[in-house]
Design a protein around this motif. Structure first.
Motif, PDB file in Angstrom:
ATOM      1  N   PRO A 190       0.881  -1.124   0.140  1.00  0.00           N
ATOM      2  CA  PRO A 190       0.034   0.045   0.045  1.00  0.00           C
ATOM      3  C   PRO A 190       0.720   1.324   0.008  1.00  0.00           C
ATOM      4  O   PRO A 190       0.276   2.252   0.151  1.00  0.00           O
ATOM      5  CB  PRO A 190      -0.722  -0.089   1.293  1.00  0.00           C
ATOM      6  N   ILE A 191       1.983   1.086  -0.019  1.00  0.00           N
ATOM      7  CA  ILE A 191       3.069   2.214   0.006  1.00  0.00           C
ATOM      8  C   ILE A 191       2.526   3.446  -1.019  1.00  0.00           C
ATOM      9  O   ILE A 191       2.341   4.480  -0.801  1.00  0.00           O
ATOM     10  CB  ILE A 191       4.450   1.996   0.111  1.00  0.00           C
ATOM     11  N   PRO A 192       2.845   2.902  -2.244  1.00  0.00           N
ATOM     12  CA  PRO A 192       2.342   4.121  -3.475  1.00  0.00           C
ATOM     13  C   PRO A 192       1.187   4.685  -3.242  1.00  0.00           C
ATOM     14  O   PRO A 192       1.123   5.875  -3.431  1.00  0.00           O
ATOM     15  CB  PRO A 192       2.627   3.277  -4.689  1.00  0.00           C
ATOM     16  N   TYR A 193       0.060   3.878  -2.966  1.00  0.00           N
ATOM     17  CA  TYR A 193      -1.370   4.358  -2.839  1.00  0.00           C
ATOM     18  C   TYR A 193      -1.061   5.351  -1.582  1.00  0.00           C
ATOM     19  O   TYR A 193      -2.046   6.383  -1.449  1.00  0.00           O
ATOM     20  CB  TYR A 193      -2.215   3.280  -2.662  1.00  0.00           C
ATOM     21  N   ALA A 194      -0.726   5.083  -0.401  1.00  0.00           N
ATOM     22  CA  ALA A 194      -0.739   5.960   0.655  1.00  0.00           C
ATOM     23  C   ALA A 194       0.006   7.195   0.338  1.00  0.00           C
ATOM     24  O   ALA A 194      -0.327   8.241   0.781  1.00  0.00           O
ATOM     25  CB  ALA A 194      -0.007   5.150   1.905  1.00  0.00           C
ATOM     26  N   MET A 195       1.218   7.005  -0.144  1.00  0.00           N
ATOM     27  CA  MET A 195       1.857   8.412  -0.522  1.00  0.00           C
ATOM     28  C   MET A 195       1.236   9.161  -1.379  1.00  0.00           C
ATOM     29  O   MET A 195       1.319  10.412  -1.361  1.00  0.00           O
ATOM     30  CB  MET A 195       3.446   8.009  -1.197  1.00  0.00           C
ATOM     31  N   ALA A 196       0.450   8.468  -2.525  1.00  0.00           N
ATOM     32  CA  ALA A 196      -0.438   9.297  -3.572  1.00  0.00           C
ATOM     33  C   ALA A 196      -1.545   9.981  -2.750  1.00  0.00           C
ATOM     34  O   ALA A 196      -1.736  11.212  -2.990  1.00  0.00           O
ATOM     35  CB  ALA A 196      -0.936   8.254  -4.665  1.00  0.00           C
ATOM     36  N   GLY A 197      -2.104   9.193  -2.082  1.00  0.00           N
ATOM     37  CA  GLY A 197      -3.109   9.844  -1.201  1.00  0.00           C
ATOM     38  C   GLY A 197      -2.817  11.110  -0.206  1.00  0.00           C
ATOM     39  O   GLY A 197      -3.557  11.918   0.063  1.00  0.00           O
ATOM     40  N   VAL A 198      -1.525  11.179   0.197  1.00  0.00           N
ATOM     41  CA  VAL A 198      -0.747  12.294   0.898  1.00  0.00           C
ATOM     42  C   VAL A 198      -0.794  13.539  -0.092  1.00  0.00           C
ATOM     43  O   VAL A 198      -1.060  14.609   0.085  1.00  0.00           O
ATOM     44  CB  VAL A 198       0.197  12.036   1.691  1.00  0.00           C
ATOM     45  N   PRO A 200     -16.122   8.391 -11.710  1.00  0.00           N
ATOM     46  CA  PRO A 200     -17.348   7.631 -12.070  1.00  0.00           C
ATOM     47  C   PRO A 200     -17.512   7.917 -13.800  1.00  0.00           C
ATOM     48  O   PRO A 200     -18.187   7.166 -14.502  1.00  0.00           O
ATOM     49  CB  PRO A 200     -18.414   8.534 -11.652  1.00  0.00           C
ATOM     50  N   PHE A 201     -16.679   8.759 -14.313  1.00  0.00           N
ATOM     51  CA  PHE A 201     -16.802   9.312 -15.839  1.00  0.00           C
ATOM     52  C   PHE A 201     -15.774   8.488 -16.595  1.00  0.00           C
ATOM     53  O   PHE A 201     -15.854   8.376 -17.806  1.00  0.00           O
ATOM     54  CB  PHE A 201     -16.881  10.552 -15.764  1.00  0.00           C
ATOM     55  N   GLY A 202     -14.747   7.927 -15.876  1.00  0.00           N
ATOM     56  CA  GLY A 202     -13.655   7.115 -16.487  1.00  0.00           C
ATOM     57  C   GLY A 202     -12.793   7.998 -17.318  1.00  0.00           C
ATOM     58  O   GLY A 202     -12.038   7.493 -18.095  1.00  0.00           O
ATOM     59  N   ILE A 203     -12.739   9.252 -16.952  1.00  0.00           N
ATOM     60  CA  ILE A 203     -11.790  10.188 -17.553  1.00  0.00           C
ATOM     61  C   ILE A 203     -10.462  10.077 -16.911  1.00  0.00           C
ATOM     62  O   ILE A 203      -9.262  10.253 -17.370  1.00  0.00           O
ATOM     63  CB  ILE A 203     -12.274  11.668 -17.602  1.00  0.00           C
ATOM     64  N   ILE A 204     -10.351  10.317 -15.334  1.00  0.00           N
ATOM     65  CA  ILE A 204      -8.990  10.538 -14.747  1.00  0.00           C
ATOM     66  C   ILE A 204      -8.630   9.165 -14.422  1.00  0.00           C
ATOM     67  O   ILE A 204      -9.264   8.334 -13.802  1.00  0.00           O
ATOM     68  CB  ILE A 204      -9.500  11.282 -13.514  1.00  0.00           C
ATOM     69  N   HIS A 205      -7.574   8.737 -14.780  1.00  0.00           N
ATOM     70  CA  HIS A 205      -7.053   7.660 -14.639  1.00  0.00           C
ATOM     71  C   HIS A 205      -5.463   7.499 -14.746  1.00  0.00           C
ATOM     72  O   HIS A 205      -5.094   8.013 -15.599  1.00  0.00           O
ATOM     73  CB  HIS A 205      -7.628   6.366 -15.583  1.00  0.00           C
ATOM     74  N   ILE A 206      -4.704   6.705 -13.922  1.00  0.00           N
ATOM     75  CA  ILE A 206      -3.224   6.608 -14.007  1.00  0.00           C
ATOM     76  C   ILE A 206      -2.997   5.017 -13.827  1.00  0.00           C
ATOM     77  O   ILE A 206      -3.374   4.371 -12.815  1.00  0.00           O
ATOM     78  CB  ILE A 206      -2.806   7.337 -13.073  1.00  0.00           C
ATOM     79  N   ASP A 207      -2.245   4.528 -14.609  1.00  0.00           N
ATOM     80  CA  ASP A 207      -1.781   3.065 -14.531  1.00  0.00           C
ATOM     81  C   ASP A 207      -0.993   2.914 -13.291  1.00  0.00           C
ATOM     82  O   ASP A 207      -0.102   3.755 -12.902  1.00  0.00           O
ATOM     83  CB  ASP A 207      -0.954   2.686 -15.848  1.00  0.00           C
ATOM     84  N   PRO A 208      -1.001   1.885 -12.885  1.00  0.00           N
ATOM     85  CA  PRO A 208      -0.368   1.580 -11.511  1.00  0.00           C
ATOM     86  C   PRO A 208       1.033   1.660 -11.561  1.00  0.00           C
ATOM     87  O   PRO A 208       1.920   2.150 -10.837  1.00  0.00           O
ATOM     88  CB  PRO A 208      -0.639   0.040 -11.266  1.00  0.00           C
ATOM     89  N   ASN A 209       1.688   1.282 -12.971  1.00  0.00           N
ATOM     90  CA  ASN A 209       3.145   1.430 -13.030  1.00  0.00           C
ATOM     91  C   ASN A 209       3.579   2.788 -13.453  1.00  0.00           C
ATOM     92  O   ASN A 209       4.570   3.185 -13.364  1.00  0.00           O
ATOM     93  CB  ASN A 209       3.740   0.613 -14.377  1.00  0.00           C
ATOM     94  N   GLN A 210       2.551   3.860 -13.463  1.00  0.00           N
ATOM     95  CA  GLN A 210       2.835   5.098 -13.724  1.00  0.00           C
ATOM     96  C   GLN A 210       2.675   5.937 -12.567  1.00  0.00           C
ATOM     97  O   GLN A 210       3.340   6.737 -12.219  1.00  0.00           O
ATOM     98  CB  GLN A 210       2.167   5.857 -14.791  1.00  0.00           C
ATOM     99  N   LEU A 211       1.817   5.422 -11.692  1.00  0.00           N
ATOM    100  CA  LEU A 211       1.645   6.083 -10.259  1.00  0.00           C
ATOM    101  C   LEU A 211       2.830   5.857  -9.481  1.00  0.00           C
ATOM    102  O   LEU A 211       3.080   6.906  -8.759  1.00  0.00           O
ATOM    103  CB  LEU A 211       0.427   5.200  -9.699  1.00  0.00           C
TER     104      LEU A 211
END
Length: 385
Positions: A183-191, A239-250
């Motif tokens: 969960p490290i990348p997602y936690a850092m991204a969340g901050v 919900p609109f599927g517009i904003i997205h980032i691939d995990p390997n780019q995150l």
């Protein structure tokens, strides 16, 4: 089946012709910018020097290349046509009669198309990651420089702690594929992705807190748009599927923000410590303005010159970093058309075929050169201001 080739001059003209949407867009924007340069502030002043014009032109070239990539590139960057494996520049693809302008790579993909689509990856990740790093550095650097004391000591200690860590090792740890299982990348991204929301909410509140009709609208839009982007980037729940980032780019995005923020923090902190002693800051304090109003509306606008220059240089640094990570096979997918991965794939066969390595190398070099020229011109203008 025998592959046919066109001449070098025809290949050169073919390359120029494929970029026709880019040339048209550049002509419109540059001519309009030059004619109205006196009304465009700092951007317009860039057209007063050759260095500024060169930097703006190169950056616009790659910006419009990324925008019109689907129109410029004749092939899909991932499509493979076996007969075109290691084809030389100017090779004609037998089925479609389209030309592999820069030849084919070891997997029979069009080098020209991959170079063009690679600009999209660079133009998305590098400026966006730099913008988030600026948000984090500014939001923390302003109070550190303005208040000083324990706040400054604590935030400076955290910044120095990150800066003391070896950069290459830091990025290796943050972009290695296995870290996405944690969960490290997602936690850092969340901050990190909270900082733009905090920044703009504070910015609007300090400016319009006495005008309810404006503050409610601006804060509502900030929270709505910010929450929408936040949900899409961190939780992949747009919900609109517009904003997205691939995990390997995150993980690359997070790594760049994490490593760049301390540098921005130190610059903002130093500028704030200098500017807060100016007379106009003392005048704002005498008027009874709040500290955050003074930081955001008195100090920050007067620090914009060095920050804009640093942002341009930082985007170039991030571009080189993306190329380095791609060269070492970290972060982005192996089939990605980004320039670093393309250079890595081509470098293994340099003794036999040099043509697949040159286009992404020149593209990377030219884009960073344009950013450096732009930064030089901005530095000159900021010094005049």
């Amino acid at each position: 089946m025998q592959i046919e080739y066109i001449g070098a001059f025809q290949t050169f003209l073919g390359v120029l012709a494929r970029f026709w949407p880019v040339w048209l867009a550049m002509a419109i924007v540059l001519v309009a910018s030059f004619n109205f340069r006196k009304h465009l502030g700092l951007y317009g002043q860039l057209f007063d020097s050759g260095v500024g014009i060169a930097g703006v032109s190169i950056c616009f070239f790659w910006l419009f290349t990324a925008i019109f990539a689907a129109k410029v590139a004749p092939f899909d960057p991932l499509s493979q046509i076996p007969i075109m494996k290691d084809a030389l520049p100017g090779a004609i693809e037998p089925a479609s009669k389209q030309v592999y302008l820069f030849g084919g790579d070891k997997l029979a993909r069009d080098v020209f198309s991959r170079m063009v689509y690679g600009s999209q990856i660079v133009l998305i990740i590098a400026p966006a990651a730099t913008a988030f790093a600026l948000m984090v550095g500014i939001t923390l650097g302003l109070p550190a420089g303005y208040y000083g004391g324990r706040i400054d000591s604590f935030l400076s200690f955290l910044a120095n702690l990150v800066l003391a860590f070896p950069v290459i090792l830091l990025f290796y740890l943050l972009v290695t594929p296995g870290i996405m299982d944690t969960p490290i990348p997602y936690a850092m991204a969340g901050v990190f992705f909270l900082f733009p929301i905090i920044f703009f909410s504070t910015l609007f509140y300090t400016r319009f807190k006495g005008r309810p009709e404006r503050i409610y609208l601006l804060l509502g839009l900030t929270l709505l748009i910010g929450g929408w982007v936040y949900a899409g980037l961190v939780f992949n729940a747009d919900p609109f599927g517009i904003i997205h980032i691939d995990p390997n780019q995150l993980n690359i995005f997070v790594a760049v923000v994490f490593a760049s923020s301390p540098g921005v923090f130190r610059i903002v902190r130093g500028l704030t410590m200098d500017i807060k002693t100016r007379d106009y800051v003392a005048a704002a304090q005498t008027r009874g303005e709040t500290p955050w109003y003074i930081m955001l509306w008195e100090i920050l606008p007067n620090a914009r010159g060095p920050l804009i220059v640093d942002a341009c240089l930082r985007i170039g640094y991030t571009t080189i970093l993306l190329g380095t990570l791609g060269y070492f096979g970290l972060g982005l997918a192996p089939e990605s058309p980004d320039w670093g991965t393309a250079i890595k794939d081509a470098s293994r066969l340099l003794r036999s075929f040099i043509h697949p390595a040159l286009p992404p190398t020149i593209a990377l070099m030219s884009f960073v050169l344009g950013l450096n020229l732009l930064a030089d011109a901005l530095r000159e203008q900021s010094m005049k201001d």
